[in-house]
Design an enzyme around this catalytic site. Structure first.
Site, PDB file in Angstrom:
ATOM      1  N   CYS A   8     -23.236 -23.135   9.611  1.00 15.74           N
ATOM      2  CA  CYS A   8     -23.046 -22.270  10.789  1.00 15.74           C
ATOM      3  C   CYS A   8     -23.398 -20.828  10.413  1.00 15.74           C
ATOM      4  O   CYS A   8     -24.014 -20.104  11.204  1.00 15.74           O
ATOM      5  CB  CYS A   8     -21.616 -22.360  11.310  1.00 15.74           C
ATOM      6  N   HIS A  47     -21.873 -27.012  15.856  1.00 12.93           N
ATOM      7  CA  HIS A  47     -21.177 -27.548  14.687  1.00 12.93           C
ATOM      8  C   HIS A  47     -20.722 -28.981  14.961  1.00 12.93           C
ATOM      9  O   HIS A  47     -19.799 -29.204  15.736  1.00 12.93           O
ATOM     10  CB  HIS A  47     -19.979 -26.682  14.285  1.00 12.93           C
ATOM     11  N   ASN A  88     -26.646 -38.005   4.644  1.00 13.93           N
ATOM     12  CA  ASN A  88     -25.447 -38.410   3.913  1.00 13.93           C
ATOM     13  C   ASN A  88     -24.246 -38.246   4.835  1.00 13.93           C
ATOM     14  O   ASN A  88     -24.103 -37.215   5.491  1.00 13.93           O
ATOM     15  CB  ASN A  88     -25.264 -37.544   2.656  1.00 13.93           C
ATOM     16  N   GLY A  94     -21.850 -38.749  -0.715  1.00 12.60           N
ATOM     17  CA  GLY A  94     -22.027 -37.456  -1.384  1.00 12.60           C
ATOM     18  C   GLY A  94     -22.298 -36.309  -0.439  1.00 12.60           C
ATOM     19  O   GLY A  94     -22.923 -35.318  -0.818  1.00 12.60           O
ATOM     20  N   HIS A 101     -26.574 -32.743   8.815  1.00 10.22           N
ATOM     21  CA  HIS A 101     -27.908 -32.296   8.408  1.00 10.22           C
ATOM     22  C   HIS A 101     -28.763 -33.482   8.004  1.00 10.22           C
ATOM     23  O   HIS A 101     -28.292 -34.443   7.408  1.00 10.22           O
ATOM     24  CB  HIS A 101     -27.842 -31.263   7.279  1.00 10.22           C
ATOM     25  N   HIS A 103     -31.985 -34.567   5.808  1.00 11.13           N
ATOM     26  CA  HIS A 103     -32.892 -34.175   4.724  1.00 11.13           C
ATOM     27  C   HIS A 103     -34.291 -34.696   5.067  1.00 11.13           C
ATOM     28  O   HIS A 103     -34.463 -35.895   5.296  1.00 11.13           O
ATOM     29  CB  HIS A 103     -32.470 -34.807   3.399  1.00 11.13           C
TER      30      HIS A 103
HETATM   31  P1  AMP Z   1     -25.528 -33.085   1.227  1.00 11.29           P
HETATM   32  O1  AMP Z   1     -25.240 -33.461  -0.185  1.00 11.29           O
HETATM   33  O2  AMP Z   1     -26.195 -34.199   2.000  1.00 11.29           O
HETATM   34  O3  AMP Z   1     -24.313 -32.520   1.942  1.00 11.29           O
HETATM   35  O4  AMP Z   1     -26.628 -31.954   1.171  1.00 11.29           O
HETATM   36  C1  AMP Z   1     -26.348 -30.592   1.138  1.00 11.29           C
HETATM   37  C2  AMP Z   1     -27.639 -29.907   0.791  1.00 11.29           C
HETATM   38  O5  AMP Z   1     -27.515 -28.545   1.102  1.00 11.29           O
HETATM   39  C3  AMP Z   1     -28.008 -30.006  -0.683  1.00 11.29           C
HETATM   40  O6  AMP Z   1     -29.292 -30.624  -0.818  1.00 11.29           O
HETATM   41  C4  AMP Z   1     -28.035 -28.543  -1.148  1.00 11.29           C
HETATM   42  O7  AMP Z   1     -29.054 -28.272  -2.091  1.00 11.29           O
HETATM   43  C5  AMP Z   1     -28.247 -27.809   0.154  1.00 11.29           C
HETATM   44  N1  AMP Z   1     -27.751 -26.435   0.196  1.00 11.29           N
HETATM   45  C6  AMP Z   1     -26.529 -25.987  -0.169  1.00 11.29           C
HETATM   46  N2  AMP Z   1     -26.421 -24.656   0.053  1.00 11.29           N
HETATM   47  C7  AMP Z   1     -27.616 -24.265   0.574  1.00 11.29           C
HETATM   48  C8  AMP Z   1     -28.138 -23.013   1.000  1.00 11.29           C
HETATM   49  N3  AMP Z   1     -27.425 -21.873   0.957  1.00 11.29           N
HETATM   50  N4  AMP Z   1     -29.408 -22.970   1.466  1.00 11.29           N
HETATM   51  C9  AMP Z   1     -30.167 -24.088   1.514  1.00 11.29           C
HETATM   52  N5  AMP Z   1     -29.710 -25.318   1.141  1.00 11.29           N
HETATM   53  C10 AMP Z   1     -28.464 -25.395   0.663  1.00 11.29           C
HETATM   54 ZN    ZN Z   2     -21.177 -25.765  10.993  1.00 14.24          ZN
END
Ligand code: AMP
Ligand code: ZN
Length: 115
Positions: A8, A47, A88, A94, A101, A103
Protein backbone atom coordinates in the site's frame (compact mmCIF):
# COMPACT_ATOMS: atom_id res chain seq x y z
CA UNK A 1 -5.38 1.04 2.04
CA UNK A 2 -3.68 -0.38 5.11
CA UNK A 3 -1.39 1.82 7.17
CA UNK A 4 1.27 -0.79 7.80
CA UNK A 5 1.21 -2.54 4.45
CA UNK A 6 4.44 -2.25 2.43
CA UNK A 7 2.68 -2.59 -0.92
CA UNK A 8 0.00 0.00 0.00
CA UNK A 9 2.92 2.34 0.78
CA UNK A 10 4.44 1.57 -2.63
CA UNK A 11 1.11 2.39 -4.34
CA UNK A 12 0.96 5.70 -2.43
CA UNK A 13 4.58 6.47 -3.34
CA UNK A 14 5.67 6.47 0.31
CA UNK A 15 8.12 3.67 -0.46
CA UNK A 16 10.06 3.94 -3.74
CA UNK A 17 9.61 1.41 -6.51
CA UNK A 18 10.47 1.01 -10.18
CA UNK A 19 7.10 1.29 -11.90
CA UNK A 20 6.45 -0.93 -14.90
CA UNK A 21 2.73 -0.33 -15.42
CA UNK A 22 -0.16 1.47 -13.75
CA UNK A 23 -3.87 2.01 -14.29
CA UNK A 24 -6.89 2.80 -12.13
CA UNK A 25 -6.97 -0.69 -10.61
CA UNK A 26 -3.44 -2.04 -10.85
CA UNK A 27 0.16 -1.13 -10.03
CA UNK A 28 3.14 -3.14 -11.31
CA UNK A 29 6.78 -2.72 -10.33
CA UNK A 30 10.12 -4.53 -10.41
CA UNK A 31 10.79 -7.04 -7.65
CA UNK A 32 13.62 -5.76 -5.46
CA UNK A 33 15.19 -9.22 -5.31
CA UNK A 34 14.62 -10.70 -8.77
CA UNK A 35 14.35 -14.48 -9.08
CA UNK A 36 14.45 -14.33 -12.90
CA UNK A 37 15.75 -12.07 -15.69
CA UNK A 38 12.36 -10.35 -15.67
CA UNK A 39 10.63 -10.30 -12.28
CA UNK A 40 7.70 -7.95 -11.90
CA UNK A 41 5.08 -7.79 -9.15
CA UNK A 42 1.52 -6.96 -10.13
CA UNK A 43 -0.79 -5.78 -7.36
CA UNK A 44 -4.36 -4.48 -6.99
CA UNK A 45 -4.65 -0.85 -5.85
CA UNK A 46 -7.13 -2.08 -3.24
CA UNK A 47 -5.70 -3.74 -0.13
CA UNK A 48 -6.60 -7.43 -0.49
CA UNK A 49 -4.45 -9.53 1.85
CA UNK A 50 -4.26 -12.71 -0.20
CA UNK A 51 -6.09 -14.89 -2.71
CA UNK A 52 -8.12 -16.18 0.24
CA UNK A 53 -9.50 -12.68 0.80
CA UNK A 54 -10.70 -12.06 -2.76
CA UNK A 55 -14.44 -11.45 -2.67
CA UNK A 56 -17.45 -11.17 -4.90
CA UNK A 57 -17.19 -7.61 -6.17
CA UNK A 58 -13.43 -7.80 -6.76
CA UNK A 59 -13.93 -9.07 -10.33
CA UNK A 60 -12.72 -5.86 -11.93
CA UNK A 61 -9.41 -6.12 -10.02
CA UNK A 62 -8.97 -9.73 -11.12
CA UNK A 63 -9.58 -8.89 -14.77
CA UNK A 64 -7.43 -5.74 -14.68
CA UNK A 65 -4.55 -7.72 -13.12
CA UNK A 66 -4.80 -10.25 -15.94
CA UNK A 67 -5.10 -7.53 -18.55
CA UNK A 68 -1.97 -5.93 -17.05
CA UNK A 69 -0.12 -9.24 -17.46
CA UNK A 70 -0.99 -9.25 -21.17
CA UNK A 71 0.14 -5.64 -21.57
CA UNK A 72 3.34 -6.27 -19.63
CA UNK A 73 4.15 -9.42 -21.63
CA UNK A 74 3.91 -7.40 -24.84
CA UNK A 75 5.90 -4.48 -23.42
CA UNK A 76 8.61 -6.86 -22.20
CA UNK A 77 8.65 -8.67 -25.55
CA UNK A 78 7.80 -12.05 -24.02
CA UNK A 79 4.22 -12.59 -25.17
CA UNK A 80 5.48 -15.18 -27.69
CA UNK A 81 8.32 -16.73 -25.69
CA UNK A 82 6.18 -17.03 -22.54
CA UNK A 83 6.21 -16.23 -18.87
CA UNK A 84 5.29 -17.73 -15.52
CA UNK A 85 2.83 -16.30 -13.02
CA UNK A 86 3.10 -17.25 -9.35
CA UNK A 87 0.87 -16.28 -6.46
CA UNK A 88 2.00 -17.33 -3.00
CA UNK A 89 -0.90 -17.66 -0.60
CA UNK A 90 -0.31 -18.10 3.11
CA UNK A 91 2.60 -19.27 5.19
CA UNK A 92 3.23 -22.70 3.63
CA UNK A 93 3.62 -20.97 0.25
CA UNK A 94 6.00 -18.45 1.83
CA UNK A 95 3.83 -15.37 1.34
CA UNK A 96 5.85 -12.60 2.97
CA UNK A 97 3.85 -9.50 2.06
CA UNK A 98 0.16 -9.69 2.97
CA UNK A 99 -1.10 -7.72 -0.02
CA UNK A 100 -2.16 -9.88 -2.95
CA UNK A 101 0.58 -9.92 -5.58
CA UNK A 102 1.26 -11.83 -8.78
CA UNK A 103 4.87 -12.63 -9.61
CA UNK A 104 5.52 -12.18 -13.36
CA UNK A 105 8.65 -14.14 -14.28
CA UNK A 106 10.17 -14.22 -17.76
CA UNK A 107 13.28 -13.87 -19.89
CA UNK A 108 14.54 -17.43 -19.47
CA UNK A 109 13.34 -21.00 -19.79
CA UNK A 110 12.06 -22.31 -16.48
CA UNK A 111 11.77 -25.96 -17.51
CA UNK A 112 10.10 -28.09 -14.87
CA UNK A 113 11.14 -25.93 -11.92
CA UNK A 114 8.14 -25.08 -9.76
CA UNK A 115 9.23 -21.51 -9.20
P1 AMP B 1 6.07 -13.25 -1.50
O1 AMP B 1 7.14 -14.10 -0.90
O2 AMP B 1 5.24 -13.99 -2.52
O3 AMP B 1 5.22 -12.55 -0.45
O4 AMP B 1 6.81 -12.14 -2.34
C1 AMP B 1 7.17 -10.89 -1.85
C2 AMP B 1 8.09 -10.28 -2.87
O5 AMP B 1 8.19 -8.90 -2.62
C3 AMP B 1 9.50 -10.85 -2.84
O6 AMP B 1 9.83 -11.40 -4.12
C4 AMP B 1 10.37 -9.64 -2.50
O7 AMP B 1 11.62 -9.64 -3.17
C5 AMP B 1 9.49 -8.49 -2.94
N1 AMP B 1 9.72 -7.22 -2.26
C6 AMP B 1 9.81 -7.00 -0.93
N2 AMP B 1 9.98 -5.68 -0.67
C7 AMP B 1 10.00 -5.06 -1.88
C8 AMP B 1 10.16 -3.71 -2.29
N3 AMP B 1 10.33 -2.70 -1.42
N4 AMP B 1 10.15 -3.43 -3.62
C9 AMP B 1 10.00 -4.42 -4.53
N5 AMP B 1 9.82 -5.73 -4.19
C10 AMP B 1 9.84 -6.04 -2.89
ZN1 ZN C 1 -1.83 -3.33 1.16
Amino acid sequence: MEEDCLFCKIIKGEVPSTKVYEDEYVYAFKDINPAATVHILIIPKKHISSLEDLKNGDEEYVWKIHEAMQKISKAQGVSESGYRIIVNCGKDAGQEVMHLHYHFLAGEKFGDKIV
